[in-house]
Structures are given as C-alpha cells and as structure tokens.
Design an enzyme around this catalytic site. Structure first.
Site, PDB file in Angstrom:
ATOM      1  CG  ASP A  94     -11.008  39.088  21.539  1.00  0.00           C
ATOM      2  OD1 ASP A  94     -11.549  38.785  20.477  1.00  0.00           O
ATOM      3  OD2 ASP A  94     -11.575  39.026  22.657  1.00  0.00           O
ATOM      4  CG  ASP A 268     -11.574  44.178  16.341  1.00  0.00           C
ATOM      5  OD1 ASP A 268     -12.619  44.020  16.995  1.00  0.00           O
ATOM      6  OD2 ASP A 268     -10.985  43.247  15.741  1.00  0.00           O
ATOM      7  CB  CYS A 306      -6.168  58.049  -0.933  1.00  0.00           C
ATOM      8  SG  CYS A 306      -5.323  57.432   0.545  1.00  0.00           S
ATOM      9  CB  CYS A 308      -2.250  56.957   2.202  1.00  0.00           C
ATOM     10  SG  CYS A 308      -2.077  55.707   0.921  1.00  0.00           S
ATOM     11  CB  CYS A 311      -2.597  57.300  -2.727  1.00  0.00           C
ATOM     12  SG  CYS A 311      -3.688  55.880  -2.473  1.00  0.00           S
ATOM     13  CG  HIS A 337      -4.999  52.605   0.043  1.00  0.00           C
ATOM     14  ND1 HIS A 337      -5.239  53.952  -0.167  1.00  0.00           N
ATOM     15  CD2 HIS A 337      -6.171  51.965  -0.200  1.00  0.00           C
ATOM     16  CE1 HIS A 337      -6.500  54.121  -0.536  1.00  0.00           C
ATOM     17  NE2 HIS A 337      -7.089  52.937  -0.559  1.00  0.00           N
TER      18      HIS A 337
HETATM   19  N1  DQU Z   1     -17.139  39.245  15.821  1.00  0.00           N
HETATM   20  C1  DQU Z   1     -16.433  39.063  16.989  1.00  0.00           C
HETATM   21  C2  DQU Z   1     -15.046  39.264  16.977  1.00  0.00           C
HETATM   22  C3  DQU Z   1     -14.315  39.075  18.144  1.00  0.00           C
HETATM   23  C4  DQU Z   1     -14.960  38.668  19.326  1.00  0.00           C
HETATM   24  N2  DQU Z   1     -14.231  38.458  20.482  1.00  0.00           N
HETATM   25  C5  DQU Z   1     -14.866  38.052  21.597  1.00  0.00           C
HETATM   26  N3  DQU Z   1     -14.125  37.839  22.728  1.00  0.00           N
HETATM   27  N4  DQU Z   1     -16.211  37.850  21.653  1.00  0.00           N
HETATM   28  C6  DQU Z   1     -16.967  38.044  20.547  1.00  0.00           C
HETATM   29  O1  DQU Z   1     -18.280  37.837  20.632  1.00  0.00           O
HETATM   30  C7  DQU Z   1     -16.356  38.468  19.326  1.00  0.00           C
HETATM   31  C8  DQU Z   1     -17.100  38.675  18.151  1.00  0.00           C
HETATM   32 ZN    ZN Z   2      -4.071  55.696  -0.236  1.00  0.00          ZN
END
Ligand code: DQU
Ligand code: ZN
Length: 374
Positions: A94, A268, A306, A308, A311, A337
C-alpha cells in the site's frame, strides 16, 4: 519484470461474481482472493512456511511503515522485500497515504503532498506521490498502489470533490514516478466516498490512465455495510472487466462474500490477525472468544468444521490456557486458524462461482455463521 495480467475465467450466473486469475512476477493466484496483511514485512507471528502451507499466495506490506522502519534503503540492499522476508509468493504494498491519515497527527495536505509527524518519533515528515513511488520501487513489490487521499467518513461533497481531483492528479504523478512501465504493477485507487458522481469522476480519470488494475479506496472507514455495498453496486461496473478489482481494507466473512458478489477480486484486512492477537477466532458458527471460561475444559478444536493445523492438533482448553497466560504460541495458533479460515472461505466462494450458486452459498454461510440473526 513482467506485467500484471488478469484472466477472467467465468462469471457466476446467479450473481455478479467472477472467477479469475491474476499473474504476477512471483506466481499467479485465483480470485476472489484474500491477502494477509504483513505491515512490517511480517504477517504477525506467522512464518513464510506457515503462510505457504495455509495457502496464502499474495501478502501485503506497507510503504509508510517500512520507510520509517527499517528504511527502504535497507530492504533494497537486501535485494527487495521478497528476499528480505524470505517470501517467494506475490507481494502488494500500500502506498502510505491511508496510513498517514490513520496513524499520524499534524497532517497538512497540499497539492505537493502530505506533511505529518512520524507516529513513532514525532519528527516532521513529508510524503508525496514521487516519494511514495521511490519507496515502493525500492521495496520491489509485485503490485504497488498509487498515492491517494482516503478522506474520513463522512465527508462533505465539496471536500470530497477537491480530494478526488487531487488524487487523480497524484495518480498521474505516480505513473511518471514509477521506475517500471506502468503496466508493471501499479494500481490506481478510485475514491469519491459515498457520492456516485464523484466515484464516476474518479473512475473516469483513472481508467483513462490505463492502470493494470484498480483498487476501490475510501471504504471500510467506518461507514455502515449497506453504504459500502451501495457504493460497490455503482462503482465496480465502472471498472474494466479485464483487469483486477481490489477492495482495500475489507476482511470480515460477510463483506468478503458480499464484495465478491459485487465483482471484487482481491481483498485485504488486518481483522483476522488483529482479533487473533486478543484470542478471538472466526469459526463456521460465528466468532469464538477462546479466553471465555466456558472453554476451560473444552477439548474440542476451535472449529470442528476446520481442518487447519491448529484445529487438527490443539484444543480450545489448551489455546485458552496459552492466551490467558499471554503465551505467544497461543496467538500463533489463533492467527493461523483465522487466516486459514478466510483463505478457505475464498476457496469456497470460488467453488460456488464455478457452480453458479454464490447466492445460495451466501444464504447457507450467513445462516450457519449467524449473520442473519436479528
Ligand atoms: N480502508 C482502506 C484501507 C487501505 C487504504 N489504502 C489506501 N491507499 N487508500 C484507501 O482509501 C484505503 C482504504
Ligand atoms: Zn482451524
């Protein structure tokens, strides 16, 4: 360095979800996919071998944090992030914008960039699109993010419009500052908050720059889930179908399913690793807080559905004991987990897309997890 490419394999007949595959210089992965977060070049408490064993194929790291510690120059001297952290899968970094806004005070946003204080030492710092690209190129991730402003939620339309226009100008500067041809790993980030006209403007600006992939930013910043879903409903269709779409900061089971249904390919979130470190686990029957006294003599696994490593080998009673004693191994077991749970969930989502039944899968999963409970 090869380009980042996306292959659309099929679209679910029951929903807008799509099964795809993303190719990077460090391998390819099927989508929809969840990316474990490794902010400081480590997915906290997990080894690369464990990440590989659980099925992780791409992880995140963070420009802002690695700039401050240990410094991108040290990572570069190590040969880049992959060799520095001994991870041979794909890496996405990021760009630092969001972290500056969420971690630091004394923020001064100007056309040139952002002035702020180092959240560790307090020293004054400055981050610009060019600086963010220089750091990311030193880190050497497969996928880098453009430097953007993620405004707080809610934000006035007038402020959001100015912010979107600046973020688009910053995106141009990121393309110029990128050491590689732009199709090699730089994703644009669409902003615009909850405003459809501004999301359209941001998407129009960024898709005209022909990035190899697009993120939807400015969500998962405290807005209600129905606002996020509404924004996704009118934003994902604005993005090219032949490129990956990445919803930033999203990682609860319901949002992963609902985001996939709306055509998102990559996700993510720190949620699974963060809650694991206070002993909270995601299970097929909802959340389980292992520290709870009722598990003192419960010798079942965290999740009986699960398979894993945690578990298959450890009980709730044992993990509760470790967590209560603040033993690191306990948090390693809960982290493993939780990540496995989300990676497995994304595998089930991909399977449901193959079988054109993601809508049915959503109902079944929500029912069992307890999302439908009033
Ligand atoms: N909720 C998010 C999480 C990470 C983010 N990273 C960038 N660069 N811009 C966003 O608007 C994000 C929003
Ligand atoms: Zn598990």
């Amino acid at each position: 360095m090869m380009a980042i490419t996306y292959e659309l394999i099929k679209t679910c007949k029951q929903t807008g979800a799509r099964l795809g595959r993303v190719h990077t210089p460090h391998g390819s992965f099927e989508t929809p996919m969840f990316m474990p977060v490794g902010t400081l070049a480590t997915v906290k408490t997990m080894s690369p071998e464990e990440l590989e064993r659980m099925g992780a194929q791409i992880i995140l790291s963070n420009t802002y944090h690695l700039w401050l510690r240990p410094g991108e120059d040290i990572v570069e001297e190590a040969g880049g992030l992959h060799s520095f952290m001994n991870w041979n899968g794909s890496i996405l970094t990021d760009s630092g914008g969001f972290q500056v806004f969420s971690l630091s005070d004394l923020r001064q946003i100007e056309e040139e960039g952002v002035h702020f204080r180092n959240h560790i030492s307090g020293e004054k710092l400055f981050l610009s699109p060019e600086k963010a690209m220089q750091i990311q190129n030193s880190l050497g991730a497969d996928i880098m993010m453009a430097f953007d402003e993620c405004p707080p939620y809610p934000a006035e339309h007038e402020y959001m419009k100015k912010s979107v226009e600046r973020t688009s100008r910053w995106a141009e500067r990121c393309l110029e500052g990128h050491k590689r041809p732009h199709d090699q790993g730089l994703f644009g980030i669409v902003q615009g908050g909850e405003y459809e006209d501004l999301r359209r403007q941001s998407a129009r600006d960024l898709t005209s720059m022909d990035f190899p992939g697009y993120a939807i930013g400015g969500l998962s910043v405290g807005e209600p889930k129905d606002v996020m879903n509404r924004v996704l409903d009118f934003t994902t269709p604005l993005l090219p179908t032949q490129k990956p779409r990445y919803l930033m900061g999203v990682g609860s089971p319901d949002s992963l399913i609902d985001g996939s249904i709306r055509g998102i390919d990559m996700f993510d979130c720190v949620l699974p690793t963060r809650i694991a470190r206070n002993g909270t686990c995601m299970t097929s029957n909802g959340r389980l807080v292992v520290r709870n006294a009722k598990f003192a003599r419960d010798f079942r696994p965290i999740d009986e559905n699960c398979d894993c490593h945690t578990c298959r080998n450890y009980s709730r009673a044992y993990i509760r004991h470790l967590v209560k004693a603040n033993e690191t191994f306990g948090f390693r077991l809960t982290t493993y987990h939780n990540l496995y749970f989300l990676l497995k969930l994304m595998g089930q989502v991909r399977e449901a897309i193959r079988e054109d039944r993601l809508g049915d899968f959503r109902e079944e999963f929500f029912e069992q997890y307890g999302f439908n409970k009033p």
